[in-house]
Enzyme design. Structure first.
Site, mmCIF file in Angstrom:
data_model
loop_
_atom_site.group_PDB
_atom_site.id
_atom_site.type_symbol
_atom_site.label_atom_id
_atom_site.label_comp_id
_atom_site.label_asym_id
_atom_site.label_seq_id
_atom_site.Cartn_x
_atom_site.Cartn_y
_atom_site.Cartn_z
ATOM 1 N N ASP A 1 38.214 32.530 48.495
ATOM 2 C CA ASP A 1 38.901 32.478 47.210
ATOM 3 C C ASP A 1 38.637 33.752 46.409
ATOM 4 O O ASP A 1 37.480 34.119 46.163
ATOM 5 C CB ASP A 1 38.428 31.257 46.429
ATOM 6 C CG ASP A 1 39.077 31.172 45.066
ATOM 7 O OD1 ASP A 1 40.299 30.979 45.007
ATOM 8 O OD2 ASP A 1 38.351 31.322 44.059
ATOM 9 N N ASP B 1 47.673 42.089 45.553
ATOM 10 C CA ASP B 1 48.884 41.827 46.330
ATOM 11 C C ASP B 1 48.987 40.320 46.508
ATOM 12 O O ASP B 1 48.717 39.781 47.577
ATOM 13 C CB ASP B 1 48.785 42.541 47.680
ATOM 14 C CG ASP B 1 49.999 42.296 48.561
ATOM 15 O OD1 ASP B 1 51.026 41.827 48.043
ATOM 16 O OD2 ASP B 1 49.907 42.562 49.781
#
EC number: 2.5.1.16
Length: 361
Positions: free
Chosen positions: A209, A228
Site C-alpha cells: 500500500d 502514476d
C-alpha cells in the site's frame, strides 16, 4: 496503477462459450446485442470478456450491479461516451487480490492493458504518457554536481515510468511502490518493452500500500516523486486527497518536485480545480498543470499536476536539465518517441476554457 475489483456489468460468458442470456439482455444496449449476432471470430467470442462485445472492447466502470443496468456506456468518470478498440485476441484475463487484469491484442494499437474495465496503456501510445510524466519533473530540476537524485514512483507497475527515469544518469535510487504484484508479472510477460524498467539496478521494488509506505518515509528523502495512479475512484480516491499530498510534501527535500496524474481537462476541470487548490495550500514552491495527448484515453488527453516544495525555485515551464543534453538519454533502452524540450514547454500552454474553469491556475 492501483484500483479496486469491480463487478462485471456486460455480457457474462464462460470459457466454453455459453451465454447467460438474461444478464446480457439486461446490461447491453440493443445496438450491441444486434452486433453480437454477427460475431466475426467464434474463438474470440468463446473467450468473451464483459467489456468485449462482438470483438470490440469498450471502457466502462460501475460500482454495483444495481447501477450497472443500462449503464454499459455510462462510466461515472466520463459519462455519455465510450471509446472502443477492435480486439484480435484476448491474451490474459484474471482477477488479482485488488482488481481484474485484462490484456488483449488490438487491431490498431498493439497489446493493451486493462484494469477493472479501464484501459491503462497500449503499446502504440504509451510513450506519450510514460515519457511526459517522467521527464516533465526530472528535466525541471538541476542535476547536482556532488550528489545524486533519489526518486519515488507510486503505482506504475507496468514499468514504463521506471524505463524513462533510468535515462537520467544523475538518478542514484529509484523506489517504486505498487500494490498489485499481478500487474508487474503480467507486464513482464506481455509488455517487456515497458517492464524493462524493473531491470535497472537502481530500482528497489516495494509491493504494498502506497499510503502506508509513504507514511514511513524519512522526511526529505526524495528529490522527485511521480504518482502514476489510476482514476480517483475506490481505493485510489485516497491518492488525491489532502493527507496524501501532505505526506508527499513531507517526503520531498527543499525544492523537491512532485508530478501527479491529474485527469483530462476536457472532462474533469472540477477535479483539477480541487487538486490544484489543495496542492497550492501544501506546496509552497510552485504549482502548475500540464497535459499531453494519449489517443486511447478518454477524450484523448491526460493531465499532470507539477508541484515543488519551498526551497530552490523550480521553473517547470522551461527545462533546466534538457533531455537532449543528458548523455545517452535519447536512445537509452529505446529511442524517445514523444518527449523533447519543445513538447515540455508546450505542455504548459492551456486553452482559454481551462483558465476560466480552473480559476486557481
Amino acid at each position: 496503477m492501483e484500483g479496486d475489483a469491480v463487478r462485471d456489468s456486460g455480457c457474462q460468458k464462460t470459457l466454453d462459450g455459453k451465454v447467460n442470456e438474461d444478464s446480457c439482455q439486461a446490461d447491453i444496449p440493443a445496438c450491441c446485442l444486434k452486433a453480437r449476432a454477427f460475431a466475426p471470430d467464434p474463438e474470440l467470442e468463446a473467450n468473451c470478456h464483459a467489456t468485449v462485445v462482438s470483438g470490440w472492447f469498450s471502457e466502462h466502470r460501475s460500482s454495483s450491479d444495481d447501477v450497472a443496468k443500462g449503464m454499459y456506456f455510462n462510466n461515472p468518470m466520463w459519462p455519455g461516451e465510450a471509446h472502443s478498440l477492435a480486439v484480435e485476441k484476448i491474451l490474459f484475463k484474471e482477477k488479482s487480490e485488488y482488481q481484474e487484469v485484462l490484456v488483449f491484442e488490438s487491431a490498431a494499437y498493439g497489446k493493451v492493458l486493462v484494469l477493472d474495465g479501464i484501459l491503462q496503456l497500449s503499446e502504440k501510445d504509451e510513450c506519450a504518457y510514460q515519457e511526459m510524466i517522467a521527464h516533465l519533473p526530472l528535466c525541471s530540476i538541476k542535476s547536482p554536481k556532488n550528489a545524486s537524485i533519489f526518486v519515488l514512483v507510486v503505482g506504475g507497475g507496468d514499468g514504463g515510468v521506471l524505463r524513462e527515469i533510468s535515462r537520467h544518469s544523475s538518478v542514484e535510487l529509484i523506489d517504486i511502490c505498487e500494490i498489485d504484484k499481478m500487474v508487474i508479472d503480467v507486464s513482464r510477460k506481455f509488455f517487456p518493452e515497458l517492464a524493462v524498467g524493473f531491470d535497472d539496478p537502481r530500482v528497489h521494488l516495494h509491493v504494498g500500500d502506497a499510503v502506508e509506505f509513504i507514511r514511513n518515509i524519512p522526511e526529505g528523502k526524495y528529490d522527485a516523486i511521480i504518482v502514476d495512479s489510476s482514476d480517483p475512484v475506490g481505493p485510489a480516491q485516497e491518492l488525491v486527497e489532502r493527507p496524501f499530498f501532505e505526506m508527499l510534501a513531507r517526503a520531498l527535500r527543499p525544492g523537491g518536485v512532485l508530478c501527479n496524474m491529474a485527469e483530462s481537462m476536457w472532462l474533469h476541470t472540477h477535479l483539477i480545480q480541487d487538486m490544484i487548490s489543495v496542492c497550492q495550500n501544501i506546496f509552497k514552491g510552485s504549482v502548475h498543470y500540464a497535459w499531453t495527448n494519449v489517443p486511447t484515453y478518454p477524450s484523448g488527453v491526460i493531465g499532470f499536476i507539477l508541484c515543488s516544495t519551498e526551497g530552490p525555485p523550480v521553473d517547470f515551464r522551461n527545462p533546466v536539465n534538457p533531455i537532449e543534453k543528458v548523455e545517452g538519454a535519447l536512445d537509452h533502452q529505446r529511442e524517445l518517441k514523444f518527449y523533447n524540450s519543445e513538447m515540455h514547454k508546450a505542455a504548459f500552454a492551456l486553452p482559454a476554457f481551462v483558465r476560466k474553469e480552473v480559476k486557481c491556475l
